[in-house]
Each structure stands twice: as structure tokens, then as C-alpha cells.
Design a protein around this motif. Structure first.
Motif, PDB file in Angstrom:
ATOM      1  N   THR A  30      38.551  46.820  41.167  1.00 13.65           N
ATOM      2  CA  THR A  30      37.841  47.505  40.074  1.00 13.65           C
ATOM      3  C   THR A  30      38.756  48.480  39.348  1.00 13.65           C
ATOM      4  O   THR A  30      38.695  48.587  38.123  1.00 13.65           O
ATOM      5  CB  THR A  30      36.585  48.250  40.582  1.00 13.65           C
ATOM      6  N   SER A  31      39.623  49.162  40.081  1.00 12.07           N
ATOM      7  CA  SER A  31      40.533  50.091  39.399  1.00 12.07           C
ATOM      8  C   SER A  31      41.646  49.347  38.654  1.00 12.07           C
ATOM      9  O   SER A  31      42.023  49.729  37.551  1.00 12.07           O
ATOM     10  CB  SER A  31      41.132  51.092  40.390  1.00 12.07           C
ATOM     11  N   ARG A  32      42.148  48.261  39.220  1.00  8.27           N
ATOM     12  CA  ARG A  32      43.237  47.506  38.593  1.00  8.27           C
ATOM     13  C   ARG A  32      42.789  46.848  37.292  1.00  8.27           C
ATOM     14  O   ARG A  32      43.500  46.826  36.303  1.00  8.27           O
ATOM     15  CB  ARG A  32      43.769  46.450  39.571  1.00  8.27           C
ATOM     16  N   TYR A  33      41.593  46.261  37.300  1.00  3.07           N
ATOM     17  CA  TYR A  33      41.117  45.526  36.133  1.00  3.07           C
ATOM     18  C   TYR A  33      40.119  46.328  35.281  1.00  3.07           C
ATOM     19  O   TYR A  33      39.538  45.786  34.348  1.00  3.07           O
ATOM     20  CB  TYR A  33      40.493  44.188  36.566  1.00  3.07           C
ATOM     21  N   SER A  34      39.928  47.579  35.640  1.00  2.00           N
ATOM     22  CA  SER A  34      39.041  48.482  34.878  1.00  2.00           C
ATOM     23  C   SER A  34      37.654  47.879  34.647  1.00  2.00           C
ATOM     24  O   SER A  34      37.170  47.802  33.524  1.00  2.00           O
ATOM     25  CB  SER A  34      39.678  48.859  33.539  1.00  2.00           C
ATOM     26  N   VAL A  35      37.059  47.414  35.724  1.00  2.36           N
ATOM     27  CA  VAL A  35      35.694  46.897  35.653  1.00  2.36           C
ATOM     28  C   VAL A  35      34.813  47.709  36.597  1.00  2.36           C
ATOM     29  O   VAL A  35      35.296  48.325  37.546  1.00  2.36           O
ATOM     30  CB  VAL A  35      35.621  45.397  36.032  1.00  2.36           C
ATOM     31  N   ARG A  36      33.545  47.683  36.327  1.00  2.00           N
ATOM     32  CA  ARG A  36      32.605  48.402  37.190  1.00  2.00           C
ATOM     33  C   ARG A  36      32.174  47.491  38.335  1.00  2.00           C
ATOM     34  O   ARG A  36      32.099  46.267  38.187  1.00  2.00           O
ATOM     35  CB  ARG A  36      31.380  48.843  36.398  1.00  2.00           C
ATOM     36  N   LEU A  37      31.852  48.095  39.455  1.00  2.00           N
ATOM     37  CA  LEU A  37      31.404  47.340  40.616  1.00  2.00           C
ATOM     38  C   LEU A  37      30.116  46.588  40.294  1.00  2.00           C
ATOM     39  O   LEU A  37      29.952  45.430  40.688  1.00  2.00           O
ATOM     40  CB  LEU A  37      31.192  48.278  41.806  1.00  2.00           C
ATOM     41  N   ALA A  38      29.245  47.218  39.539  1.00  2.00           N
ATOM     42  CA  ALA A  38      27.984  46.565  39.162  1.00  2.00           C
ATOM     43  C   ALA A  38      28.251  45.303  38.345  1.00  2.00           C
ATOM     44  O   ALA A  38      27.551  44.289  38.502  1.00  2.00           O
ATOM     45  CB  ALA A  38      27.116  47.536  38.375  1.00  2.00           C
ATOM     46  N   ASP A  39      29.261  45.343  37.469  1.00  2.00           N
ATOM     47  CA  ASP A  39      29.613  44.160  36.679  1.00  2.00           C
ATOM     48  C   ASP A  39      30.162  43.039  37.555  1.00  2.00           C
ATOM     49  O   ASP A  39      29.863  41.858  37.342  1.00  2.00           O
ATOM     50  CB  ASP A  39      30.620  44.513  35.589  1.00  2.00           C
ATOM     51  N   LEU A  40      30.985  43.416  38.538  1.00  5.82           N
ATOM     52  CA  LEU A  40      31.533  42.400  39.447  1.00  5.82           C
ATOM     53  C   LEU A  40      30.433  41.688  40.213  1.00  5.82           C
ATOM     54  O   LEU A  40      30.518  40.493  40.468  1.00  5.82           O
ATOM     55  CB  LEU A  40      32.488  43.054  40.463  1.00  5.82           C
ATOM     56  N   GLN A  41      29.412  42.438  40.587  1.00  9.34           N
ATOM     57  CA  GLN A  41      28.332  41.877  41.398  1.00  9.34           C
ATOM     58  C   GLN A  41      27.200  41.280  40.558  1.00  9.34           C
ATOM     59  O   GLN A  41      26.272  40.716  41.104  1.00  9.34           O
ATOM     60  CB  GLN A  41      27.788  42.954  42.337  1.00  9.34           C
ATOM     61  N   SER A  42      27.321  41.373  39.246  1.00  4.75           N
ATOM     62  CA  SER A  42      26.285  40.828  38.371  1.00  4.75           C
ATOM     63  C   SER A  42      26.496  39.327  38.161  1.00  4.75           C
ATOM     64  O   SER A  42      27.427  38.744  38.697  1.00  4.75           O
ATOM     65  CB  SER A  42      26.316  41.554  37.022  1.00  4.75           C
ATOM     66  N   LYS A  43      25.621  38.738  37.342  1.00  4.06           N
ATOM     67  CA  LYS A  43      25.736  37.304  37.054  1.00  4.06           C
ATOM     68  C   LYS A  43      26.516  37.036  35.779  1.00  4.06           C
ATOM     69  O   LYS A  43      26.568  35.903  35.309  1.00  4.06           O
ATOM     70  CB  LYS A  43      24.346  36.692  36.953  1.00  4.06           C
ATOM     71  N   LYS A  44      27.139  38.071  35.227  1.00  7.09           N
ATOM     72  CA  LYS A  44      27.924  37.897  34.001  1.00  7.09           C
ATOM     73  C   LYS A  44      29.073  36.931  34.247  1.00  7.09           C
ATOM     74  O   LYS A  44      29.671  36.929  35.320  1.00  7.09           O
ATOM     75  CB  LYS A  44      28.488  39.240  33.526  1.00  7.09           C
ATOM     76  N   ARG A  45      29.395  36.132  33.192  1.00  9.84           N
ATOM     77  CA  ARG A  45      30.460  35.138  33.337  1.00  9.84           C
ATOM     78  C   ARG A  45      31.597  35.349  32.342  1.00  9.84           C
ATOM     79  O   ARG A  45      32.441  34.469  32.191  1.00  9.84           O
ATOM     80  CB  ARG A  45      29.902  33.737  33.145  1.00  9.84           C
ATOM     81  N   SER A  46      31.628  36.480  31.703  1.00  6.81           N
ATOM     82  CA  SER A  46      32.711  36.705  30.741  1.00  6.81           C
ATOM     83  C   SER A  46      34.045  36.728  31.475  1.00  6.81           C
ATOM     84  O   SER A  46      34.126  37.073  32.649  1.00  6.81           O
ATOM     85  CB  SER A  46      32.484  38.021  29.982  1.00  6.81           C
ATOM     86  N   ARG A  47      35.077  36.344  30.768  1.00  7.13           N
ATOM     87  CA  ARG A  47      36.409  36.233  31.370  1.00  7.13           C
ATOM     88  C   ARG A  47      36.874  37.557  31.975  1.00  7.13           C
ATOM     89  O   ARG A  47      37.512  37.581  33.029  1.00  7.13           O
ATOM     90  CB  ARG A  47      37.399  35.757  30.317  1.00  7.13           C
ATOM     91  N   SER A  48      36.538  38.663  31.298  1.00  4.46           N
ATOM     92  CA  SER A  48      36.975  39.975  31.778  1.00  4.46           C
ATOM     93  C   SER A  48      36.304  40.351  33.100  1.00  4.46           C
ATOM     94  O   SER A  48      36.810  41.201  33.822  1.00  4.46           O
ATOM     95  CB  SER A  48      36.682  41.049  30.726  1.00  4.46           C
ATOM     96  N   ILE A  49      35.223  39.709  33.444  1.00  2.97           N
ATOM     97  CA  ILE A  49      34.531  39.960  34.715  1.00  2.97           C
ATOM     98  C   ILE A  49      34.827  38.836  35.707  1.00  2.97           C
ATOM     99  O   ILE A  49      35.035  39.073  36.893  1.00  2.97           O
ATOM    100  CB  ILE A  49      32.995  40.060  34.495  1.00  2.97           C
ATOM    101  N   ALA A  50      34.855  37.599  35.225  1.00  2.76           N
ATOM    102  CA  ALA A  50      35.013  36.441  36.113  1.00  2.76           C
ATOM    103  C   ALA A  50      36.361  36.446  36.825  1.00  2.76           C
ATOM    104  O   ALA A  50      36.436  36.156  38.033  1.00  2.76           O
ATOM    105  CB  ALA A  50      34.837  35.144  35.333  1.00  2.76           C
ATOM    106  N   PHE A  51      37.425  36.780  36.110  1.00  2.00           N
ATOM    107  CA  PHE A  51      38.753  36.761  36.750  1.00  2.00           C
ATOM    108  C   PHE A  51      38.865  37.802  37.866  1.00  2.00           C
ATOM    109  O   PHE A  51      39.269  37.456  38.980  1.00  2.00           O
ATOM    110  CB  PHE A  51      39.855  36.939  35.697  1.00  2.00           C
ATOM    111  N   PRO A  52      38.494  39.074  37.629  1.00  2.00           N
ATOM    112  CA  PRO A  52      38.531  40.038  38.739  1.00  2.00           C
ATOM    113  C   PRO A  52      37.612  39.630  39.896  1.00  2.00           C
ATOM    114  O   PRO A  52      37.946  39.851  41.060  1.00  2.00           O
ATOM    115  CB  PRO A  52      38.058  41.348  38.098  1.00  2.00           C
TER     116      PRO A  52
END
Length: 166
Positions: A137-159
Motif C-alpha cells: 500500500t505504501s509502495r503503490y500509494s493505494v488504500r487498503l480498502a481499495d486493495l480489498q474491494s472489487k475494483k478492477r482498475s489497473r492502479s488497484i489490480a496490479f498492487p
């Protein structure tokens, strides 16, 4: 091509040929079939990490070669602490003896623990899922909630894939 001919020449002159690799001949990518065939003529042996009893025997033998008498608890401590290979076991013995000599102390369990303390802490550190999540989450600047969500955008899917891989 040259290696193939060298191998054949050595084989035909009844020379012993020893090859070492991290995998069997069949698992080496881009190795010509004729070489795989030749390498498989002989004994293909897998060498795994030594078990605890073997490591104890190695530590005793290496200490004896250095004209050292290690107490049994030190031998067991070293064999239990280092699981990777013989060179690291030998290095551990050298560290323990050097520390004992420098501090003018007898070789005992306390000296062994002091000598190998940092290595044991590093090799025994267990990486948790929380550690992985924090780093990703710190390396890719994403939120934990986004990682655990069903979102499929590239910025979330890759991390997310990195987390799953790790």
C-alpha cells in the motif's frame, strides 16, 4: 557446439566428468537435446539442504578440523540456527571461535548466541500478511480498502496481484 565436442572427447577417453546445476538436465531451458541426452547418461543426483542430524555431524567435524572442542549445547544451537548450507555452518563456527578469542572467553552457549544473534533474528523473522499489505500500500500509494474491494482498475489490480504473489 564446442562444449558438445569437448564432452564427447572426455567421455571417449574415459575421463570423469562432473557437472553441477541448480536443476536436472531436462529442466534447463534452451539446452540442446543432444546435450540433455549426454548429461543423462550418468548419475543425476539431487542434493537437498542437510537435515538437523547431518548439520550436527557437519558442525562437529568442522570444529574438529579446526582443533576445537565445542560443547554439545553449542553444536546443537548452531545446527538448529543455520539450515541453509555447509559454508554457513563453517562461517558460524569461525564467528563463534573468533568472538570467544577476542573477548577471551570460553566457547559456550552465551558466546554462540551472541555471535549468531543477528543472523538468527534475520533468518527467523516471519513475514506476515499485514507486513505485505503495509509495504504494497505504501509502495503503490493505494488504500487498503481499495486493495480489498472489487475494483478492477489497473492502479488497484496490479498492487493486488503483487500482494497475492508475495
Amino acid at each position: 557446439e564446442e562444449f558438445f565436442h569437448t564432452f564427447n572427447t572426455l567421455y571417449q577417453s574415459h575421463r570423469q566428468i562432473i557437472l553441477s546445476s541448480d536443476r536436472s538436465p531436462q529442466e534447463i531451458p534452451a539446452l540442446e537435446e543432444r546435450l540433455v541426452s549426454r548429461f543423462s547418461w550418468g548419475l543425476v543426483a539431487r542434493i537437498d539442504r542437510p537435515c538437523y542430524e547431518t548439520r550436527v555431524a557437519i558442525v562437529r567435524r568442522k570444529a574438529r578440523l579446526r582443533n576445537m572442542e565445542l560443547p554439545e549445547d553449542v553444536v546443537c544451537f548452531v545446527a538448529g540456527s543455520i539450515e541453509s548450507n555447509t559454508r554457513e555452518l563453517e562461517g558460524a563456527i569461525a564467528k563463534i571461535t573468533m568472538l570467544a578469542q577476542v573477548q577471551d572467553r570460553p566457547v559456550d552457549l552465551a558466546v554462540a548466541e551472541e555471535a549468531l544473534g543477528s543472523e538468527r533474528a534475520e533468518s527467523r523473522r516471519e513475514i506476515t500478511i499485514e507486513d505485505i499489505l503495509n509495504v504494497v500500500t505504501s509502495r503503490y500509494s493505494v488504500r487498503l480498502a481499495d486493495l480489498q474491494s472489487k475494483k478492477r482498475s489497473r492502479s488497484i489490480a496490479f498492487p493486488r496481484q503483487i500482494c497475492m504473489y508475495l
